[in-house]
Write an enzyme that holds these catalytic residues in place. Structure first.
Site, short mmCIF file in Angstrom:
data_model
loop_
_atom_site.label_atom_id
_atom_site.label_comp_id
_atom_site.label_asym_id
_atom_site.label_seq_id
_atom_site.Cartn_x
_atom_site.Cartn_y
_atom_site.Cartn_z
N CYS A 1 33.59 37.06 34.20
CA CYS A 1 32.53 36.54 35.08
C CYS A 1 32.66 35.02 35.11
CB CYS A 1 31.13 36.88 34.63
SG CYS A 1 30.80 38.63 34.56
N ARG B 1 38.41 34.81 36.74
CA ARG B 1 37.61 35.32 35.62
C ARG B 1 37.02 36.70 35.90
NH1 ARG B 1 36.32 31.48 31.94
NH2 ARG B 1 34.58 32.72 31.24
N TRP C 1 32.83 40.42 36.65
CA TRP C 1 33.73 41.42 36.05
C TRP C 1 32.79 42.40 35.37
CZ3 TRP C 1 34.88 43.54 31.31
CH2 TRP C 1 36.11 44.21 31.20
N ASN D 1 26.99 35.28 32.40
CA ASN D 1 28.30 35.74 31.93
C ASN D 1 28.12 36.14 30.48
OD1 ASN D 1 30.98 36.00 31.15
ND2 ASN D 1 31.31 33.79 30.96
N GLY D 2 28.40 37.40 30.17
CA GLY D 2 28.24 37.84 28.79
C GLY D 2 27.60 39.22 28.76
N GLU E 1 56.52 41.96 25.89
CA GLU E 1 55.91 41.08 26.88
C GLU E 1 56.37 41.46 28.30
OE1 GLU E 1 53.53 39.21 27.04
OE2 GLU E 1 53.88 37.80 28.65
N LYS F 1 53.82 42.56 31.27
CA LYS F 1 53.77 41.87 32.58
C LYS F 1 53.86 42.89 33.70
CE LYS F 1 52.51 38.94 31.68
NZ LYS F 1 52.17 38.25 30.48
N GLU G 1 50.65 45.31 33.96
CA GLU G 1 49.36 44.72 34.35
C GLU G 1 49.31 44.30 35.81
OE1 GLU G 1 48.18 41.11 32.31
OE2 GLU G 1 50.26 40.49 32.13
N HIS H 1 64.17 57.43 18.19
CA HIS H 1 63.13 58.17 17.45
C HIS H 1 62.05 58.70 18.40
CE1 HIS H 1 64.96 56.99 13.71
NE2 HIS H 1 65.02 55.76 14.16
N LYS I 1 40.90 36.98 33.41
CA LYS I 1 41.71 36.02 32.68
C LYS I 1 41.16 35.73 31.29
CE LYS I 1 45.07 33.05 32.56
NZ LYS I 1 46.37 33.71 32.34
#
Ligand code: F6R
Length: 611
Positions: free
Chosen positions: A2, A27, A73, A99-100, A484, A488, A491, A507, A606
């Site tokens: 948010c 955000r 968000w 926000n929270g 990584e 990438k 996402e 394995h 983010k």
């Protein structure tokens, strides 16, 4: 998560706010809203991105010199118009952006419902503003006092701004656990989740601390804490150029940030590393460097890409310093009652400096007496303020949700920390130390060389846009790079991808290999080269499609790969800085060709300020 922004002053508030929300959209971006004082306290909100809200505002007279906006968000309640912020109080005389998460919102809601309150949304935030108004009416106090009293009773995290119909010159803000910055202009004030919406107008800012409130009333700013103690505002100057937060001719922030890496890596080393004189200094660590030198164990805590940087750092510290390292997901570490002994040192890594789990892990480790170092990108964010010492990565604002330049800058800082400690500890020969310094200075140029393969990588990407799965394999320093690369891809393109140590393939994951399974090998010439060549053959024998990241001049691996991308030779421990670049570009191009929103992938944000 948010983004919030507010303005009071001579400008048209909606212009400042809409522009600010666009800057904060990284955000959260599932719904957006704005409150203005244009002939009443009016709220306009919409499911979707800021551009949707903007379209819906056409035709309204929005003239107002005070206002606030929010990009969401979702936590409580699905993304829709009703759950979007701002939210009104019961009488619609107050509005809030938040926000929270308010954790005790259901008990507050039950109490309020008993008093006859009804709610339009499913959010904790609407309960919060009803609660504030309830106190305001019952206590007959000032609004800022009612907000303060409410803050002492809510449990959870918040950055809030409140507006009141009765006072068009009043903005009340507060924070605990979610970031909030106040911009101080000439006769105007700004409030935002970070400095990016503010720097266009002023570079004078106040970073609110937890339990602090900022009240702007009739042109006067007051800062106090939730215990009602007045505080002297600490105004800082932010050093951020507007151009750093714009796309600068690139189609996406992510691509711009990938291409910025030669510069961000240099910026990260500037003034700290000089191979000619053999100088390596991290000012922020000076006071605590002995703590690291004498550490019995290093615990690294982080999430996501920063956790991958931590895995690479494990190799640095073990190779150069011979200090045992454990790399922990902050979210697991914080709830595990981990053993933290005297002599353990924690390193917390975070781009945003706001990740809730990392912050909570730090607080928990601090309560057990640990010394904490931070490696963060966003200056003034919560994590650097919660740690004992640390070093910024100085990569500049990273706006694309997928982390790219922050990762390489984290590797540089962590490598520098490990080298400083190793030198002081006497665990690295001076010759090797100097070679590493020289090679670190060469890295920006080597990254530049990899970036020149962009067109080729785009052509390779085009062949895999309809693929459902990808495997990324690497060994040693390139194993975290494999993780990584897979992160990438998943996402931003929504293709399922897994990273594995190449030898682990047999394995389990080898069962997945067939002609439909692309396998990306990070197979540069290093100490495990022969081993990874065998792993490639194992995949080829099962008809997997092989894309190999190889060292320039390698003639063997191209004979057994479907596609190769060359990277320049470098010292093994520095290879992740170079070998990750093609993986960033590969995922970027695949996502673009799949028509995905690479800068704002679905469901992500983010700055993950919720646990
Ligand atoms: C991946 C990504 C996330 C972050 C993670 C931690 O591209 O961006 O996985 O790395 O959310 O964020 P910070 O580093 O801000 O603590």
């Amino acid at each position: 998560m948010c983004g919030i922004v507010a303005y009071i002053g001579p400008r048209q508030a909606q212009d400042v706010i809409i522009k600010g929300l666009k800057r904060l959209e990284y955000r959260g971006y599932d719904s957006t809203g704005i409150a203005l004082m244009n002939g009443g306290l009016n709220v306009y909100k919409k499911k979707g991105k800021v551009s949707e809200l903007e379209k819906s505002l056409n035709g309204f007279d929005l003239n107002s010199h005070i206002g606030m906006g929010h990009t969401r968000w979702a936590t409580h309640g699905e993304p829709n118009d009703e759950n979007a912020h701002p939210h009104y109080s019961a009488t619609k005389k107050l509005a809030i952006i938040h926000n929270g998460i308010i954790e005790n919102y259901s008990s507050l809601k039950e109490d309020l419902e008993r008093k006859g309150h009804t709610f339009q949304s499913e959010t904790d935030t609407e309960v919060f503003i009803h609660f504030i108004e309830d106190i305001y009416e019952n206590e007959k106090c000032s609004l800022d006092e009612a907000v303060r009293l409410a803050l002492t009773k809510v449990i959870g995290a918040y950055a809030i701004v409140v507006m009141s119909l009765d006072n068009s010159e009043l903005l009340i803000a507060a924070r605990k656990g979610s970031p909030l910055v106040v911009g101080v202009g000439k006769g105007e004030y700004f409030m935002a989740s970070d400095a990016t919406p503010i720097i266009e107008y002023t570079n004078e800012v106040i970073y609110l601390n937890d339990y602090e409130m900022a009240i702007i009333n009739k042109g006067e700013l007051t800062i106090k804490n939730t215990e009602n103690l007045p505080l002297t505002p600490y105004i800082q100057t932010v050093d951020m150029e507007l151009e750093a937060i714009e796309k600068g001719g690139f189609d996406h922030y992510m691509l711009k940030e990938i291409f910025e890496q030669p510069r961000s890596i240099k910026d990260c080393m500037r003034g700290r590393l000089d191979s000619a004189s053999g100088r390596l200094i991290l000012g922020g660590l000076r006071e605590y460097v002995n703590t690291l030198v004498n550490a019995d164990r290093i615990l690294i805590v982080a999430c996501g890409t920063s956790w991958h940087a931590g895995l690479v750092a494990e190799y640095f510290f073990e190779e150069y310093c011979r200090i045992p390292v454990e790399v922990e997901y902050a979210s697991e570490f914080r709830y595990r009652n981990p053993v933290i002994r005297e002599g353990d040192v924690i390193i917390a890594i975070s781009q945003s400096g706001e990740t809730a789990d990392t912050l909570a892990a730090i607080e928990m480790a601090k309560s057990k007496g640990a010394i904490i170092f931070g490696v963060c990108n966003v200056v003034g964010s919560s994590i650097p303020r919660a740690t004992h010492a640390g070093a910024y990565t100085h990569a500049g604002p990273e706006i694309g949700v997928a982390s790219t330049k922050a990762f390489t800058a984290q590797l540089i800082v962590l490598n520098m920390i490990a080298l400083i400690v190793a030198q002081q500890k006497g665990t690295i020969p001076q010759q090797k130390f100097l070679e590493l310094l020289i090679e670190m200075e060469n890295i920006p140029e080597k990254v530049e060389i990899v970036l020149k393969h962009n067109d080729k990588i785009r052509d390779i990407a085009a062949k895999f846009i309809d693929t459902n799965n990808f495997l990324y394999l690497g060994r040693g320093y390139n194993f975290p790079v494999a993780l990584e690369g897979a992160l990438k891809l998943k996402e931003i393109s929504y293709i399922h991808a897994e990273g594995y140590p190449a030898a682990e393939m047999k394995h389990g994951p080898i069962a997945l290999i067939d002609e439909a399974m692309p396998v990306v090998f990070i197979a540069t010439k290093d100490s495990s080269y022969e081993k990874i060549v065998s792993n490639i053959q194992e995949v080829k024998a099962r008809k997997g499609k092989v894309i190999s990241i190889i060292t320039e001049g390698d003639t063997l691996i191209p004979t057994m790969s479907d596609h190769v991308i060359e990277v320049p030779k470098t010292i093994e421990s520095l290879m992740p800085l170079v070998s990750v670049i093609p993986l960033q570009l590969l995922s970027y191009h695949i996502a673009v060709m799949r028509d995905c929103n690479v800068d704002q992938p679905r469901n992500l944000a983010k700055s993950v300020t919720v646990e």
